[in-house]
Design an enzyme around this catalytic site. Sequence first.
Site, PDB file in Angstrom:
ATOM      1  N   THR A  10       0.821  -1.207   0.000  1.00 36.86           N
ATOM      2  CA  THR A  10       0.000   0.000   0.000  1.00 36.86           C
ATOM      3  C   THR A  10       0.854   1.255   0.000  1.00 36.86           C
ATOM      4  O   THR A  10       0.474   2.282  -0.580  1.00 36.86           O
ATOM      5  CB  THR A  10      -0.935   0.001   1.223  1.00 36.86           C
ATOM      6  N   SER A  57       0.955  -7.370  -0.635  1.00 30.67           N
ATOM      7  CA  SER A  57       1.495  -8.383   0.270  1.00 30.67           C
ATOM      8  C   SER A  57       0.544  -9.542   0.528  1.00 30.67           C
ATOM      9  O   SER A  57       0.962 -10.583   1.037  1.00 30.67           O
ATOM     10  CB  SER A  57       1.937  -7.758   1.596  1.00 30.67           C
ATOM     11  N   THR A  90       0.986  -4.253   4.356  1.00 28.19           N
ATOM     12  CA  THR A  90       0.657  -4.529   5.755  1.00 28.19           C
ATOM     13  C   THR A  90      -0.035  -5.867   5.986  1.00 28.19           C
ATOM     14  O   THR A  90      -0.010  -6.389   7.097  1.00 28.19           O
ATOM     15  CB  THR A  90      -0.224  -3.410   6.331  1.00 28.19           C
ATOM     16  N   ASP A  91      -0.659  -6.448   4.947  1.00 28.02           N
ATOM     17  CA  ASP A  91      -1.442  -7.669   5.168  1.00 28.02           C
ATOM     18  C   ASP A  91      -0.595  -8.801   5.737  1.00 28.02           C
ATOM     19  O   ASP A  91      -1.047  -9.549   6.613  1.00 28.02           O
ATOM     20  CB  ASP A  91      -2.104  -8.121   3.868  1.00 28.02           C
TER      21      ASP A  91
END
Length: 309
Positions: A10, A57, A90-91
């Site tokens: 992101t 991610s 971030t995932d």
Amino acid sequence: MIHILATGGTIAGEADPHSGGARYTAGVRPVGALLAAVPDLAGIAALSSEQVLALDSKDMTPADWLTLLAATRRALGDPLVEGLVILHGTDTLEETAYFLHLTLATGKPVVLTGAMRPADHPAADGPANLLAAVRLASSDEARNKGVLAVMNGQAHGARHLVKARTGGLDAFESSSAWTAARPDGRFAELAPMALPQVDILPGYAGAPAGLIDACVADGARGLVLALTGHGSVPAAWLPALRRARDGGVAILRASRCAGAVIRNANADDDREGWLTAGDLPPPKARIALMLALAGGYSGSATQASLLSA
């Protein structure tokens, strides 16, 4: 000198103009553009950069971890590089951070960061996170702490890092202060060409035992059971788990709850030949098991490697 490794995410994303602001595409902007957007970085350290991957991610794979590991080890081996910052979605940031925490042996700071808002958002958080990550990677306090992460002005150790919320700048938290983090690197001598397949099976009311057989048939060498409560194994799963165990598949009891799964409590792990995850959450237990299997560990050595600090 701080070296930046970019993997997309992101932090490098841009809004989808056809979604009315509801969606964005991750990993669009190259690392050079991200650095140029934060001119204050020049006042902290000399920078070099490398675009290793450019993906969302959620699509990160174990093969991508190995690609990133190779780039990370190469950068840290450069005597001019004093610290490393990795830009990541971030995932799965907590998974990549823990993988690197287990596979890097170095006193040099390694700091992951990302963003909850894409780069073209009017209140993008990526620039501030990048600035904080470079600042932390430049500090003596971050040496010999293993892999760290910075999000929303907060630093975290990889071992206890978790993305706890789906949205908001405060999505990440940890249960231990980063200043108390210890370097790990228990698999730092490992240089696998591939990682063995280890699957996570969720425990829930009525979960079918056929999921176990399906994973084994698909080639799983290990199964992490993300079970209810204190790692409670459904009775209906026992025949399939024993078939998997007899076929050489490593079985690891973990819990979907916070807290530790204690060996031989609530199950006879010694008799069944099962491993236990302690307080490692299932995604991180999976990573440790993958590396243990890749290193040829078995039995008590695998159990010990899972429960190391």
